[in-house]
Design an enzyme around this catalytic site. Structure first.
Site, PDB file in Angstrom:
ATOM      1  N   ARG A 154     -26.131  -2.579   6.607  1.00 23.91           N
ATOM      2  CA  ARG A 154     -25.725  -3.960   6.369  1.00 23.91           C
ATOM      3  C   ARG A 154     -25.983  -4.856   7.585  1.00 23.91           C
ATOM      4  O   ARG A 154     -25.930  -6.070   7.473  1.00 23.91           O
ATOM      5  CB  ARG A 154     -24.240  -3.998   5.990  1.00 23.91           C
ATOM      6  CG  ARG A 154     -23.878  -3.045   4.871  1.00 23.91           C
ATOM      7  CD  ARG A 154     -22.433  -3.166   4.466  1.00 23.91           C
ATOM      8  NE  ARG A 154     -22.304  -3.922   3.239  1.00 23.91           N
ATOM      9  CZ  ARG A 154     -21.155  -4.355   2.737  1.00 23.91           C
ATOM     10  NH1 ARG A 154     -20.032  -4.125   3.369  1.00 23.91           N
ATOM     11  NH2 ARG A 154     -21.121  -5.027   1.615  1.00 23.91           N
ATOM     12  N   GLU A 180     -20.271  -5.921   9.533  1.00 25.60           N
ATOM     13  CA  GLU A 180     -21.252  -5.138  10.276  1.00 25.60           C
ATOM     14  C   GLU A 180     -22.285  -6.014  10.973  1.00 25.60           C
ATOM     15  O   GLU A 180     -22.718  -5.702  12.089  1.00 25.60           O
ATOM     16  CB  GLU A 180     -21.951  -4.157   9.334  1.00 25.60           C
ATOM     17  CG  GLU A 180     -21.054  -3.069   8.774  1.00 25.60           C
ATOM     18  CD  GLU A 180     -20.282  -3.494   7.528  1.00 25.60           C
ATOM     19  OE1 GLU A 180     -19.541  -2.663   6.971  1.00 25.60           O
ATOM     20  OE2 GLU A 180     -20.440  -4.665   7.096  1.00 25.60           O
ATOM     21  N   LYS A 190       0.844  -1.184   0.000  1.00 24.49           N
ATOM     22  CA  LYS A 190       0.000   0.000   0.000  1.00 24.49           C
ATOM     23  C   LYS A 190       0.885   1.241   0.000  1.00 24.49           C
ATOM     24  O   LYS A 190       1.834   1.335   0.764  1.00 24.49           O
ATOM     25  CB  LYS A 190      -0.903  -0.009   1.236  1.00 24.49           C
ATOM     26  CG  LYS A 190      -2.271   0.579   1.024  1.00 24.49           C
ATOM     27  CD  LYS A 190      -3.181   0.276   2.201  1.00 24.49           C
ATOM     28  CE  LYS A 190      -4.589   0.792   1.916  1.00 24.49           C
ATOM     29  NZ  LYS A 190      -5.503   0.508   3.036  1.00 24.49           N
TER      30      LYS A 190
END
Length: 629
Positions: A399, A371, A285
């Site tokens: 969600r 979630e 990253k």
């Protein structure tokens, strides 16, 4: 934009589409990757956006478009944080300076924006399901395209991704899943030997031998089992692929996601194969930009910054944010009550749990992008005497909706939901705009819902919700929290009661949340009464009755969809109490999706700034005063 379209990246300028890319010799692709990174860095530093993930996927993006026949072949990117290089290579390079701005490029894949965006995304863990659906569609319609899902290791923590893997592995779908693993440094086994073995394992000779061997050994179970174990042991020397093999995928990797000389041959080999395949690619990253490599979390999502130093150049307001108010409250309440536990679905920084996680690590739970699990985990804690606080974005709570109803509300468990990003979020657009939480929460029995108008109210409401013996939610928007910095006192407010903050005549403005300062501004021009309603559920019926009996027009104001929102709740109350003939005007979001742009731009677009609200009220008053025809 003219400064960005110069000879500083002549090779990139020659690539207007993936077709142009595929005409380049392999020897020029490394230089192309360098120019894409420089261009990406320069554009995002002036617009803000998601940077580190995109820097890490440059070579992978080049390799995918080089090997696959896009847009005929379908590339489905998970979440979309990693898709800026994809946008650059698919004809949108010159529009990058408009990224995430009003009427500009979306920050995520968007089907209406480009034929190369096979599936629109914003929330994570959807790519495998979508790509599998496309593969099934290709099979049933006789189409010849390939389907590829590119999913990050963070998104793989979402249960939906594993539901899709479980289904796909039980099919003969022509599906390639690429795991972009950027949460670790490249381990020693991802080197020359591993790359060489992966090229061999993805090749046609190995594939034909493997499938042919299965048929030969089908009637000799003990020998087949031995061969299977031997194959797994060999692959286990270079890859953690057993889980994906057990799910029914052919696993390949890990490979260096920045090595084009490995990526392209492996993808070409996998292109020829059929059935569910899984390629594990390791990337870094922030690759190529040292500040982002050193601190990828800080450069995940950035505002404007100086590319030389990595420091922000965005103007910093002096106002506190609601997220900071929540963060302070959480630590203060945790110090007072050791039953408090903080839960977040992978949003420690965004939801304001950094300090809490450091001060109370044993009571902090980041469950990943899960979630549903976050909500039911809180329910389990609450069953046995703990007091969980779920810090979650408005659109992410969608969600976990079934769990909120079934596992928390029906059982009347004391779980507090601190709902951030409720209302307009700005540049992230419709996938992240919290336009529906009032509507989807209000219909749930025994759930308390509050909306603060300023920082002090937010802190008091969080305390009120935490002390309540049942489920409660406090919803607040992104950005600055009006008012002075709250005291460190943990004080609750009177349950279910609003407050009248201005007395006027004829018109009463009933405000739910942070549009209160704007309402007070227009009230001065209208000589209107203003009520800070505070509670969406339970409604303050006494205040509504008082306002209805002394005013000709009631105006409800909220940063939520009008459909099913707080204004709807007031209308329902009036109807239930035989006051349905009273004039009422509901101001909020219309029945359409809120686009991207600054919060001020979007409030203005939907008539929720001062001028827009004033105009709406004046027009209604004029209609009321007009003689009947």
């Amino acid at each position: 934009m003219s400064e960005l379209s110069t000879q500083r990246w002549p090779l990139l300028e020659s690539v207007g589409s993936p077709a142009d890319l595929r005409r380049l010799p392999r020897s020029e692709l490394t230089e192309l990757a360098t120019q894409i990174r420089r261009y990406l860095l320069e554009t995002v530093s002036t617009t803000g956006g998601h940077l580190a993930a995109g820097l890490g996927t440059v070579e992978l993006t080049i390799a995918l478009h080089y090997v696959f026949d896009t847009p005929t072949d379908k590339l489905v990117w998970d979440v979309g944080h990693q898709t800026y290089p994809h946008k650059i290579l698919t004809g949108r390079r010159h529009r990058m300076p408009s990224l995430r701005q009003r009427h500009g490029l979306a920050g995520f894949p968007k089907r209406s924006e480009s034929e190369y965006d096979a599936f629109g995304t914003g929330h994570s863990s959807t790519s495998i399901s979508a790509a599998l659906g496309m593969s099934i569609a290709a099979s049933q319609t006789g189409a010849a395209y390939k389907s590829v899902a590119i999913i990050g290791d963070g998104a793989m923590t979402g249960g939906m991704a594993f539901e899709a893997l479980n289904h796909a592995g039980d099919t003969d779908a022509d599906l390639l899943v690429i795991l972009n693993d950027n949460d670790m440094s490249i381990s020693p086994n991802v080197g020359g030997l591993s790359n060489h073995l992966t090229r061999l394992l993805s090749g046609s000779f190995y594939s034909s031998m493997r499938e042919g061997g299965k048929k030969v050994l089908e009637r000799m179970p003990s020998v087949r089992q031995l061969a299977r174990r031997t194959e797994e042991h060999v692959k286990g020397m270079v890859a953690p692929g057993t889980l994906f093999e057990e799910l029914g995928f052919n696993y390949f990797g890990p490979v260096d996601g920045h090595d084009l000389n490995t990526l392209i041959p492996v993808l070409k080999n996998l292109y020829q194969l059929r059935g569910p395949r899984f390629l594990h690619v390791v990337t870094k990253k922030g690759k190529g930009y040292s500040p982002a490599e050193a601190d990828p979390s800080r450069f995940h999502g950035v505002g404007k910054f100086d590319t030389l130093t990595g420091r922000s150049t965005a103007s910093k307001g002096s106002n506190q944010t609601f997220t900071q108010v929540f963060s302070d409250w959480l630590c203060d309440m945790a110090a007072q009550d050791n039953r408090l536990n903080g839960i977040t679905p992978a949003m420690r920084e965004g939801s304001g749990l950094v300090e809490f996680s450091q001060r109370y690590p044993d009571r902090y739970f980041d469950v990943g992008i899960a979630e549903q699990h976050a909500v039911t985990l809180a329910a389990g804690m609450a069953c046995d005497g703990l007091k969980p606080v779920v810090a979650i974005y408005s659109t992410f709570l969608q969600r976990g909706y079934d769990q909120l109803i079934h596992d928390v509300a029906i059982q009347n468990l004391p779980v507090l939901f601190a709902i951030d990003r409720a209302g307009i979020v700005g540049a992230d657009g419709p996938t992240h705009t919290g336009a529906y939480d009032i509507s989807y929460l209000r219909c749930i029995p025994n759930l308390v819902i509050m909306a603060p108008s300023d920082a002090t109210e937010a802190r008091s409401m969080l305390t009120t919700g935490f002390l309540h013996d049942g489920p409660a939610a406090v919803r607040y928007p992104r950005g600055a929290a009006p008012g002075p910095r709250p005291s460190r006192e943990l004080r609750a407010i009177e349950f279910g009661k609003s407050r009248r903050v201005r007395e006027g005549r004829k018109t009463a403005l009933l405000v739910f949340g942070t549009l209160l300062p704007t309402a007070l501004e227009i009230a001065e021009r209208l000589d209107a009464s203003v009520y800070d309603m505070r509670f969406i559920k339970p409604l303050d019926g006494d205040a509504i009755a008082q306002a209805a009996s002394t005013h000709d027009l009631l105006v409800t104001i909220e940063e939520n969809a009008v459909a099913g929102g707080a204004g709807s709740a007031v209308s329902e109350w009036l109807n239930a109490h035989d006051k349905a003939t009273l004039n009422i005007l509901n101001l909020g979001f219309p029945d359409t999706y809120v686009g991207q742009g600054t919060q001020a731009e979007m409030l203005s677009e939907w008539g929720l700034d001062a001028e827009g609200m004033l105009s709406s009220v004046q027009n209604r008053l004029a209609e009321m005063d007009a003689p009947n025809c």
